[in-house]
Design a protein around this motif. Structure first.
Motif, PDB file in Angstrom:
ATOM      1  N   PRO A 151      -1.641  -7.383 -11.223  1.00 20.24           N
ATOM      2  CA  PRO A 151      -0.603  -6.346 -11.306  1.00 20.24           C
ATOM      3  C   PRO A 151       0.730  -6.810 -10.730  1.00 20.24           C
ATOM      4  O   PRO A 151       1.783  -6.304 -11.103  1.00 20.24           O
ATOM      5  N   GLY A 152       0.684  -7.784  -9.828  1.00 25.48           N
ATOM      6  CA  GLY A 152       1.916  -8.266  -9.217  1.00 25.48           C
ATOM      7  C   GLY A 152       2.836  -8.978 -10.176  1.00 25.48           C
ATOM      8  O   GLY A 152       3.992  -9.239  -9.844  1.00 25.48           O
ATOM      9  N   ALA A 153       2.362  -9.311 -11.380  1.00 21.29           N
ATOM     10  CA  ALA A 153       3.219 -10.014 -12.341  1.00 21.29           C
ATOM     11  C   ALA A 153       4.142  -9.065 -13.086  1.00 21.29           C
ATOM     12  O   ALA A 153       4.926  -9.500 -13.915  1.00 21.29           O
ATOM     13  N   ASN A 154       4.050  -7.771 -12.789  1.00 20.34           N
ATOM     14  CA  ASN A 154       4.798  -6.769 -13.555  1.00 20.34           C
ATOM     15  C   ASN A 154       6.307  -6.988 -13.470  1.00 20.34           C
ATOM     16  O   ASN A 154       6.960  -7.262 -14.493  1.00 20.34           O
ATOM     17  N   TRP A 155       6.867  -6.878 -12.303  1.00 22.22           N
ATOM     18  CA  TRP A 155       8.319  -7.004 -12.183  1.00 22.22           C
ATOM     19  C   TRP A 155       8.813  -8.413 -12.482  1.00 22.22           C
ATOM     20  O   TRP A 155       9.861  -8.557 -13.124  1.00 22.22           O
ATOM     21  N   PRO A 156       8.130  -9.459 -12.053  1.00 26.94           N
ATOM     22  CA  PRO A 156       8.600 -10.799 -12.437  1.00 26.94           C
ATOM     23  C   PRO A 156       8.663 -11.006 -13.940  1.00 26.94           C
ATOM     24  O   PRO A 156       9.584 -11.669 -14.443  1.00 26.94           O
TER      25      PRO A 156
END
Lengths: 216, 412
Positions: A151-156
């Protein structure tokens, strides 16, 4: 122009996915890691363990492996990126459970096609291992989003779309993030100048070598 | 629906029966920011409210976007260091360290031992300064107005140390590729020792004010809980990750500089709430203080402070003012800049707010082909919508404060 192939430096040991911060790596807390066990000194140049694991599960996913300053880069075929990421995340001996960084690169001055690279820096908290994946895509192509994997790849990924116009398939909310929604260009593409107009930038792009500008 | 009452001698007031409000008017949308003191910069959150409960929060950012990555691609390597001062401006020496280590790794430059010790001292001083700003402003957000005065009192001493060494307080540009070009000034080490001598007393003072304060405990305990699984999946790093119980600190996991020679521990929390993050950051300041003390003891008193001269390291200043050849060398190096070998590196360091990464692709020219700046605040802020969902409106400022963002770092 073919893609750059960084030459291996003589000082490092091939076949490790661990990232030493200097040429002669100091001992780190790497007990119990299996993803990048060091081959014995003087052994013939063997394929890193993590490469062999990916090749075992996805025979035609790997397009190339490079090693520069002890950092391993695996180039993955565009279509295989999400299955490979899921595999790397879920296998108990790999467990790359964190994506440390994600960014795009405009490769237009280094090779003909495809135009863009997306670069993934992975990290395994249980095994203390790092790994870099790369996948290429065309200017009008797309690539699978890894937001369902981490989920951490969302904003990048949104930022990469914002800066390069790279479209991530399956992203839940692919909008611009740093620039205004109605911005007219993708600023980190090489044809966009730092300042000035586009025609000047086109002339600048035609020059092959990056000039040393004394009048800046 | 509404009945009117007529007070004596007044006009009619319409009294609305709350039970009669239809669903469409029950929820409202609220803008927090961009000009709001508790967002710590120009940051806007669009909040959907159901009564006082947040149903959705949508962060909007980019108001401070300056395009540093484009600027990185248009400047020679030695010119990049000052740009990093302006991203996370509360911990500029840590950012300078990150980019210097990345360029040194790309070029293969070995830094002298004395400079490595001094770099650790500066990085840990900037960590204390950053955490002090966080402490002061976070308490300010939650209503403890006096704390900011105490926290900034000690931060001032750290900025004085920076000023004495380099002449700048905020945008320090404190180190160069290969180490330092100027030596530690007279009296600096003693002043630094004075500071670390008083720090434990001052920290006890902070904790006297906070640790047993019922208002502080009520507003932080159990607020914004992050599970360890979520923390890893959302790529949180720094104190945010460690307060959830995951002991990942880059200084321990992949030691750089001289961190592996120092005796220190990674503080971790248990519950992952706002209170644990407060405890972790306080303990980190103590650990940083211990590291500075050890570095001051172990650092060689004299010795080289800049790497051996090579194509990548700036020729010394002083001879260039007396000698024509040295002046030419210095001039050519400054104008043309070093040309690192072709290749790519990703170097990450533990910045006060989390993992600070620099991904450099070099095509052999004096300008980086691509330089990606992995900003810790930007990645950490991603958890905010998840934390805010179901929280009370009054806790929103606590949640923004506990993530510890700097908008210069988020927007770049």
């Amino acid at each position: 122009m073919p893609e750059q192939q960084p030459r291996d430096t003589p000082g490092h040991t091939p076949g490790t996915a661990s990232e030493g911060q200097r040429e002669t790596p100091r001992p780190t807390q790497s007990e119990g890691n299996t993803a990048g066990t060091l081959p014995p000194q003087g052994a013939p140049r063997a394929e890193p363990a993590v490469v062999a694991r990916i090749r075992g599960a996805f025979p035609d996913a790997i397009e190339g492996v490079t090693n520069f300053r002890g950092q391993l880069t695996i180039r993955i075929r565009n279509e295989a990126i999400r299955p490979v990421c899921l595999f790397l995340r879920d296998e108990p001996d790999l467990r790359f459970d964190m994506i440390a960084d994600l960014c795009g690169v405009d490769m237009i001055k280094l090779r003909e096609i495809p135009r863009f690279d997306v670069v993934y820096q992975l990290y395994s908290v249980p095994h203390n291992q790092t790994l870099r994946l790369k996948a290429a895509l065309d200017e009008w192509g797309t690539i699978d989003s890894v937001t369902p994997v981490w989920p951490g790849a969302n904003w990048p990924e949104r930022e990469t779309y914002d800066m390069f116009g790279i479209v991530f398939d399956g992203h839940p909310d692919l909008r611009r993030i740093l620039l205004p929604d109605d911005w007219h260009e993708f600023p980190l593409r090489k044809e966009v100048p730092q300042e000035g107009d586009r025609h000047e930038a086109d002339r600048w792009l035609q020059k092959q070598d990056v000039p040393v500008r004394l009048t800046e | 629906m509404a009945n009117s009452i007529l007070p004596a001698g007044g006009t009619a007031i319409e009294v609305i029966d709350e039970r009669q409000i239809d669903e469409a008017h029950r929820s409202i949308t609220l803008n927090l920011g961009p000009q709001h003191p508790s967002t710590h910069g120009v940051f806007r959150v669009v909040i959907d409210l159901e009564g006082e409960v947040i149903t959705a929060a949508r962060p909007v950012m980019g108001y401070l976007h300056r395009g540093v990555e484009k600027l990185f691609e248009n400047h020679r390597y030695p010119q990049l260091v000052p740009w990093t001062d302006r991203t996370d401006y509360l911990a500029a020496p840590s950012n300078n360290l990150g980019i210097c280590l990345a360029i040194e790794k790309l070029c293969g430059v070995e830094v002298p031992e004395r400079a490595e010790y001094f770099r650790v001292i500066l990085a840990e001083l900037s960590r204390i300064a950053s955490h002090l700003v966080w402490l002061g402003t976070h308490c300010l957000d939650l209503g403890a107005l006096s704390m900011v005065l105490y926290a900034f009192r000690e931060r001032e001493m750290i900025l004085d140390l920076f000023e004495q060494f380099i002449g700048a307080r905020l945008t320090t540009n404190i180190m160069e590729i290969g180490g330092f070009t100027r030596d530690i000034p007279e009296g600096w080490v003693e002043k630094c020792r004075d500071f670390i001598a008083i720090l434990p007393d001052r920290m006890r003072e902070y904790e006297d004010m906070l640790s047993a304060n019922p208002i502080w405990l009520n507003r932080t305990k159990g607020i914004g809980v992050i599970s360890p699984e979520d923390a890893v999946a959302y790529s949180l790093t720094g104190p945010l990750l460690r307060a959830s119980g995951v002991a990942y600190d880059i200084r321990k996991a992949r030691p750089y500089l001289v961190y592996d020679r120092l005796d220190w521990e990674v503080p971790i929390g248990e519950n992952g709430d706002t209170y644990d993050r407060y405890l972790v950051r306080m303990e980190e300041m103590r650990q940083s203080r211990a590291m500075i003390e050890q570095c001051l003891d172990q650092m060689p008193a004299s010795g080289p402070f800049l790497a051996r001269e090579s194509n990548y390291v700036m020729p010394p200043h002083l001879p260039s003012q007396y000698n024509a050849e040295d002046m030419q060398r210095h001039f050519v190096w400054t104008i043309k800049g070093p040309r690192p070998p072709k290749g790519e590196v990703y170097v990450s360091t533990e910045q006060p707010k989390g993992e600070l990464g620099f991904y450099i692709i070099s095509d052999g020219s004096p300008i980086p082909y691509r330089l990606h700046y992995r900003a810790p605040s930007f990645w950490n802020l991603q958890i905010l919508p998840k934390l805010a969902q179901g929280a009370m409106l009054a806790d929103m400022v606590a949640l923004i404060g506990t993530i510890d963002i700097v908008l210069g770092d988020v927007d770049r």
